[in-house]
Design a protein around this motif. Structure first.
Motif, PDB file in Angstrom:
ATOM      1  N   GLN A 345      39.123  61.635  69.794  1.00  0.00           N
ATOM      2  CA  GLN A 345      38.895  62.525  70.630  1.00  0.00           C
ATOM      3  C   GLN A 345      40.427  62.141  71.628  1.00  0.00           C
ATOM      4  OE1 GLN A 345      35.237  59.425  72.582  1.00  0.00           O
ATOM      5  NE2 GLN A 345      34.898  61.426  73.653  1.00  0.00           N
ATOM      6  N   ALA A 346      40.892  63.305  71.348  1.00  0.00           N
ATOM      7  CA  ALA A 346      42.262  63.539  72.129  1.00  0.00           C
ATOM      8  C   ALA A 346      42.535  62.666  73.079  1.00  0.00           C
ATOM      9  CB  ALA A 346      42.703  65.018  71.388  1.00  0.00           C
ATOM     10  N   GLY A 347      41.511  63.918  74.347  1.00  0.00           N
ATOM     11  CA  GLY A 347      41.076  63.613  75.471  1.00  0.00           C
ATOM     12  C   GLY A 347      41.371  61.796  75.844  1.00  0.00           C
ATOM     13  N   LEU A 348      41.365  61.411  75.335  1.00  0.00           N
ATOM     14  CA  LEU A 348      41.060  59.937  75.396  1.00  0.00           C
ATOM     15  C   LEU A 348      42.935  59.378  75.301  1.00  0.00           C
ATOM     16  CD1 LEU A 348      37.675  58.086  74.648  1.00  0.00           C
ATOM     17  CD2 LEU A 348      38.348  59.267  77.061  1.00  0.00           C
ATOM     18  N   SER A 349      43.539  59.938  74.786  1.00  0.00           N
ATOM     19  CA  SER A 349      44.943  59.117  73.939  1.00  0.00           C
ATOM     20  C   SER A 349      45.446  58.130  75.667  1.00  0.00           C
ATOM     21  CB  SER A 349      45.615  60.668  73.808  1.00  0.00           C
ATOM     22  OG  SER A 349      45.058  61.383  72.456  1.00  0.00           O
ATOM     23  N   ARG A 350      46.671  58.475  75.327  1.00  0.00           N
ATOM     24  CA  ARG A 350      47.714  57.601  75.970  1.00  0.00           C
ATOM     25  C   ARG A 350      48.916  57.193  75.950  1.00  0.00           C
ATOM     26  NH1 ARG A 350      44.596  51.756  77.508  1.00  0.00           N
ATOM     27  NH2 ARG A 350      42.333  52.231  77.684  1.00  0.00           N
ATOM     28  N   VAL A 351      49.548  58.055  76.949  1.00  0.00           N
ATOM     29  CA  VAL A 351      50.953  57.635  77.577  1.00  0.00           C
ATOM     30  C   VAL A 351      51.768  56.545  77.473  1.00  0.00           C
ATOM     31  CG1 VAL A 351      52.955  58.460  78.328  1.00  0.00           C
ATOM     32  CG2 VAL A 351      51.262  60.153  78.275  1.00  0.00           C
ATOM     33  N   LEU A 352      52.521  55.817  76.683  1.00  0.00           N
ATOM     34  CA  LEU A 352      53.117  54.431  76.898  1.00  0.00           C
ATOM     35  C   LEU A 352      54.356  54.578  77.768  1.00  0.00           C
ATOM     36  CD1 LEU A 352      51.776  52.653  73.546  1.00  0.00           C
ATOM     37  CD2 LEU A 352      50.014  53.449  75.726  1.00  0.00           C
ATOM     38  N   GLY A 353      55.068  53.352  78.547  1.00  0.00           N
ATOM     39  CA  GLY A 353      55.784  53.985  79.102  1.00  0.00           C
ATOM     40  C   GLY A 353      56.387  52.602  79.216  1.00  0.00           C
ATOM     41  N   THR A 354      57.803  52.205  78.855  1.00  0.00           N
ATOM     42  CA  THR A 354      58.872  51.335  79.079  1.00  0.00           C
ATOM     43  C   THR A 354      59.143  50.693  80.767  1.00  0.00           C
ATOM     44  OG1 THR A 354      60.406  51.648  78.858  1.00  0.00           O
ATOM     45  CG2 THR A 354      59.394  50.660  76.948  1.00  0.00           C
ATOM     46  N   ASN A 355      58.501  49.514  81.395  1.00  0.00           N
ATOM     47  CA  ASN A 355      59.212  49.159  82.628  1.00  0.00           C
ATOM     48  C   ASN A 355      60.860  48.325  81.772  1.00  0.00           C
ATOM     49  OD1 ASN A 355      60.130  48.121  85.201  1.00  0.00           O
ATOM     50  ND2 ASN A 355      58.306  48.540  85.967  1.00  0.00           N
ATOM     51  N   LYS A 356      61.879  48.398  82.112  1.00  0.00           N
ATOM     52  CA  LYS A 356      62.524  47.898  81.207  1.00  0.00           C
ATOM     53  C   LYS A 356      63.407  46.669  82.693  1.00  0.00           C
ATOM     54  CE  LYS A 356      66.289  50.898  83.366  1.00  0.00           C
ATOM     55  NZ  LYS A 356      67.015  52.129  81.485  1.00  0.00           N
ATOM     56  N   LYS A 357      62.331  46.244  83.489  1.00  0.00           N
ATOM     57  CA  LYS A 357      62.210  45.085  84.338  1.00  0.00           C
ATOM     58  C   LYS A 357      61.067  44.824  84.887  1.00  0.00           C
ATOM     59  CE  LYS A 357      65.772  47.238  87.345  1.00  0.00           C
ATOM     60  NZ  LYS A 357      66.226  47.201  88.982  1.00  0.00           N
ATOM     61  N   GLN A 358      60.222  44.553  83.813  1.00  0.00           N
ATOM     62  CA  GLN A 358      58.949  44.372  83.949  1.00  0.00           C
ATOM     63  C   GLN A 358      58.279  44.353  81.965  1.00  0.00           C
ATOM     64  OE1 GLN A 358      56.014  46.480  85.568  1.00  0.00           O
ATOM     65  NE2 GLN A 358      54.346  44.813  86.168  1.00  0.00           N
ATOM     66  N   GLY A 359      58.059  45.473  81.774  1.00  0.00           N
ATOM     67  CA  GLY A 359      57.493  45.539  80.456  1.00  0.00           C
ATOM     68  C   GLY A 359      56.930  46.348  79.824  1.00  0.00           C
ATOM     69  N   LEU A 360      55.858  46.353  79.431  1.00  0.00           N
ATOM     70  CA  LEU A 360      54.807  47.965  79.154  1.00  0.00           C
ATOM     71  C   LEU A 360      53.524  48.223  79.791  1.00  0.00           C
ATOM     72  CD1 LEU A 360      55.199  49.974  76.590  1.00  0.00           C
ATOM     73  CD2 LEU A 360      53.141  48.336  75.719  1.00  0.00           C
ATOM     74  N   LEU A 361      53.001  49.713  79.618  1.00  0.00           N
ATOM     75  CA  LEU A 361      52.783  49.807  81.000  1.00  0.00           C
ATOM     76  C   LEU A 361      51.697  51.577  80.168  1.00  0.00           C
ATOM     77  CD1 LEU A 361      54.752  51.163  83.860  1.00  0.00           C
ATOM     78  CD2 LEU A 361      53.642  48.617  83.766  1.00  0.00           C
ATOM     79  N   ALA A 362      50.545  51.630  79.918  1.00  0.00           N
ATOM     80  CA  ALA A 362      50.004  52.744  79.605  1.00  0.00           C
ATOM     81  C   ALA A 362      49.181  53.676  80.624  1.00  0.00           C
ATOM     82  CB  ALA A 362      48.568  52.139  78.436  1.00  0.00           C
ATOM     83  N   TYR A 363      49.658  54.563  80.449  1.00  0.00           N
ATOM     84  CA  TYR A 363      48.399  55.336  81.228  1.00  0.00           C
ATOM     85  C   TYR A 363      47.330  56.643  80.637  1.00  0.00           C
ATOM     86  CZ  TYR A 363      52.663  54.203  83.366  1.00  0.00           C
ATOM     87  OH  TYR A 363      53.899  53.649  84.632  1.00  0.00           O
ATOM     88  N   ASP A 364      46.765  56.799  81.129  1.00  0.00           N
ATOM     89  CA  ASP A 364      46.142  57.905  80.898  1.00  0.00           C
ATOM     90  C   ASP A 364      46.760  59.478  80.672  1.00  0.00           C
ATOM     91  OD1 ASP A 364      45.515  59.341  83.353  1.00  0.00           O
ATOM     92  OD2 ASP A 364      43.345  57.849  83.445  1.00  0.00           O
TER      93      ASP A 364
END
Length: 635
Positions: A345-364
């Motif tokens: 289900q491509a609509g459930l894909s996620r965008v990952l992003g780095t926070n170089k003062k914290q860690g890894l983030l995941a968004y819808d």
């Protein structure tokens, strides 16, 4: 901000002043005559369309005047300060309502001689001394407010021929403490502000620009201004400015990064010139000014033909359709995104992003934060599917960890999209920086990690017993600092960015020589730093997307030799959705997968280094690739 200079800097400023004075051209000719002697107003200006004039008065309100000063239309009230822009067939007028102590915008139909309904900005918590309008390359209309004690703001007030019913604050802007006036050169995206006891300053006007300033002219002993910096008017080739106490008019022209004094003219008969407006005509410059000593108005002709300053062509603007929640750390925190595609289900894909003062983030796909993994200072991240973690098949995200100079690995559940820590691989890099993955048809998975010294390490990743391990299989180096990289799995090619040099291509296979070939060098199209790299691949139309950080743009090239440039664009305001543009972009990612809705032709994700409207911590912007295709007319 007042200026304090050491003795050595005072000497340098004096030398600069001398060189500027010697660069002054012969005096231009200015003829002034009294205008509308019976008219009593506080400021007067040319209408941006036609031959009529505008005026404001604390007693008589906002006035439309004919070329002789006769009243044509009046908006009752008490007003101060004045600026205007064409608004389709009408004129947008900005002023300060003295009674309400608020900035006001109102449209004027000059042909019908009628005023529209005023729109007010919210009451500010500081006295507003002056204001000025600005129209950007996408026809967005902004209003700058100049306040006491160095307070300044930029507001979005309309677009094209439309005045918004409600203005929206874009950003605060630190200005000089004794500023009273401002003007904007729309073509140069340059805001000029006075500092009465110091001089005139030029700032970038674009809302996504870095807040910097450069002196146009300074008061003695640092420049040629005798007493004070007052009102100014801008023309495409320069600045016309008043020294009220010396009753002098100064002309300046920009040459490269500095401003050069071209002429200084006395104003005989005028004791304290306060208000000034100028417009270019075929004969030179037409001038309007007011003498604050006795309230008299003057008009004149200034015979000064300035050579227009060459400016780069405007890049097209593509608006973002969505944005992530701001990251949870201040300063330069958000860095690099990756896009994980849900296998069913491509609509459930996620965008990952780095926070170089914290860690890894995941968004819808709407930008909502779904998951946060505080594992340390992660810089870059990349994703590949179908990794064997022992007996389990997972998708894998790999990030460069600056706390440990290592690779941090994360498994992604192929049904839920949940991320979990999956291990860490140490590297000998002293300052790890970028990371990208390579997955050839064999199914093996490789990671390229680079360091600030230019070293690239290629690791083969595996986890036969459920524990991830990395085998170093190749090492090579570029001459200076790299960061962004992306692998073309199909053609087994690695693209890598050398920040101050350009983009290179190299064979991604571990058993092949690491021979670098130039894709594009830093120059007219690509402005250092070279940052994020990503590949858009669909039905043979393969493109390399590059973050050209030096001019806040994104360059699109063919992803195959000869790597022809397809064009560049900027990510700008989406006024309808209230999403600001993107600037100072570090990392980016793109996919051609149909993610549904606006993303039916794929999605581009870019890191935004300056979050505006409202001003918050950094985030990531989501751009429909269909808009990029349309804007650049891609095949």
């Amino acid at each position: 901000m007042s200026i304090f200079l050491s003795p050595s800097r005072c000497l340098l400023a004096a030398l600069i002043s001398l060189s500027v004075t010697q660069a002054m051209a012969g005096p231009a000719n200015l003829t002034l005559t009294p205008w509308a002697p019976n008219l009593k107003v506080d400021a007067v200006a040319f209408l941006p369309t036609g031959a009529d004039r505008l005026a404001v008065s604390q007693r008589d309100g906002l006035l439309l005047l004919d070329p002789k000063g006769a009243e044509l239309a009046r908006l009752q009230g008490s007003f101060a300060s004045l600026d205007s822009r064409a608004l389709g067939s009408r004129v947008l007028v900005a002023s300060l309502d003295n009674a309400r102590q608020q900035a006001m915008l109102v449209s004027l139909d000059a042909d019908q001689r009628s005023w529209g309904q005023p729109v007010y900005l919210p009451t500010r918590d500081y006295p507003v001394n002056g204001l000025c309008l600005y129209r950007d390359e996408a026809s967005n209309l902004f209003l700058f407010l100049v306040g006491e004690e160095g307070k300044g703001e930029q507001w979005l007030v309309g677009n094209g021929a439309r005045l918004d019913a409600q203005a929206e604050r874009v950003r605060g802007l630190p200005l000089p403490p004794s500023a009273t006036d401002c003007r904007v050169d729309d073509g140069a995206h340059q805001l000029v502000v006075n500092e009465e006891n110091v001089g005139w300053w030029a700032y970038p006007a674009h809302p996504e620009a870095e807040v910097t300033r450069s002196p146009v002219a300074l008061r003695e002993p640092f420049g040629e201004i005798k007493h004070s910096a007052g009102a100014m008017a801008l023309i495409p080739a320069g600045v016309v400015a008043l020294d009220p106490k010396a009753a002098q008019l100064h002309l300046y022209q920009q040459q490269g990064e500095r401003w050069v004094a071209k002429a200084s003219l006395a104003l005989p008969g005028v004791k304290e010139p306060e208000n000034l407006d100028v417009r270019a005509t075929a004969k030179g410059l037409e001038v309007l000014l007011r003498d604050d000593d006795d309230g008299r108005l003057y008009q004149g002709q200034l015979d000064w033909q300035a050579t227009p300053v060459a400016r780069p062509a405007e890049l097209p603007v593509v608006p973002a359709q969505a944005q992530t929640e701001p990251v949870g750390r201040q300063g330069d925190a958000a860095d690099d995104p990756a896009i994980w595609i849900h296998p069913q289900q491509a609509g459930l894909s996620r965008v990952l992003g780095t926070n170089k003062k914290q860690g890894l983030l995941a968004y819808d796909l709407q930008g909502k934060l779904l998951q946060e993994l505080p594992v340390g200072r992660l810089n870059n991240v990349d994703v590949r599917p179908n990794f064997k973690l022992g007996q389990q098949t997972v998708d894998l995200a790999v990030a460069s960890n600056r706390d440990h100079n290592s690779l941090s690995l994360f498994s992604i559940d192929r049904q839920s999209g949940e991320l979990r820590e999956a291990g860490e691989i140490a590297t000998p890099l002293k300052e790890i920086y970028g990371i990208c993955l390579f997955q050839p048809a064999s199914g093996e998975l490789f990671a390229f990690a680079n360091g600030k010294d230019g070293t690239f390490l290629q690791y083969r990743l595996s986890a036969p017993n459920g524990t991830v391990q990395g085998e170093l299989v190749r090492q090579f180096k570029v001459a200076s600092q790299p960061e962004g990289c992306v692998a073309d799995d199909q053609r087994q090619r690695l693209f890598l960015g050398e920040e101050d040099v350009g983009v290179w291509a190299v064979d991604a296979r571990a058993d092949q020589p690491a021979t670098l070939s130039s894709v594009i060098k830093v120059g007219p199209q690509l402005h250092a730093d070279v940052e994020g790299l990503a590949l858009y691949q669909s039905a043979g139309n393969d493109y390399l997307v590059i973050s050209s950080q030096g001019n806040d743009s994104y360059l699109v090239l063919d992803a195959q030799p000869p790597f022809a440039a397809r064009g560049a664009f900027r990510v700008g305001l989406n006024t309808a959705l209230g999403i600001d543009g993107a600037s100072e972009t570090d990392g980016l990612e793109v996919t051609s997968v149909n993610l549904g809705g606006a993303w039916s032709e794929g999605m581009l994700v870019v890191q935004d280094g300056r979050k505006r409207m409202p001003e918050q911590t950094q985030n990531f912007k989501f751009v429909p690739w269909a808009e990029v295709t349309r804007t650049l007319k891609l095949p």
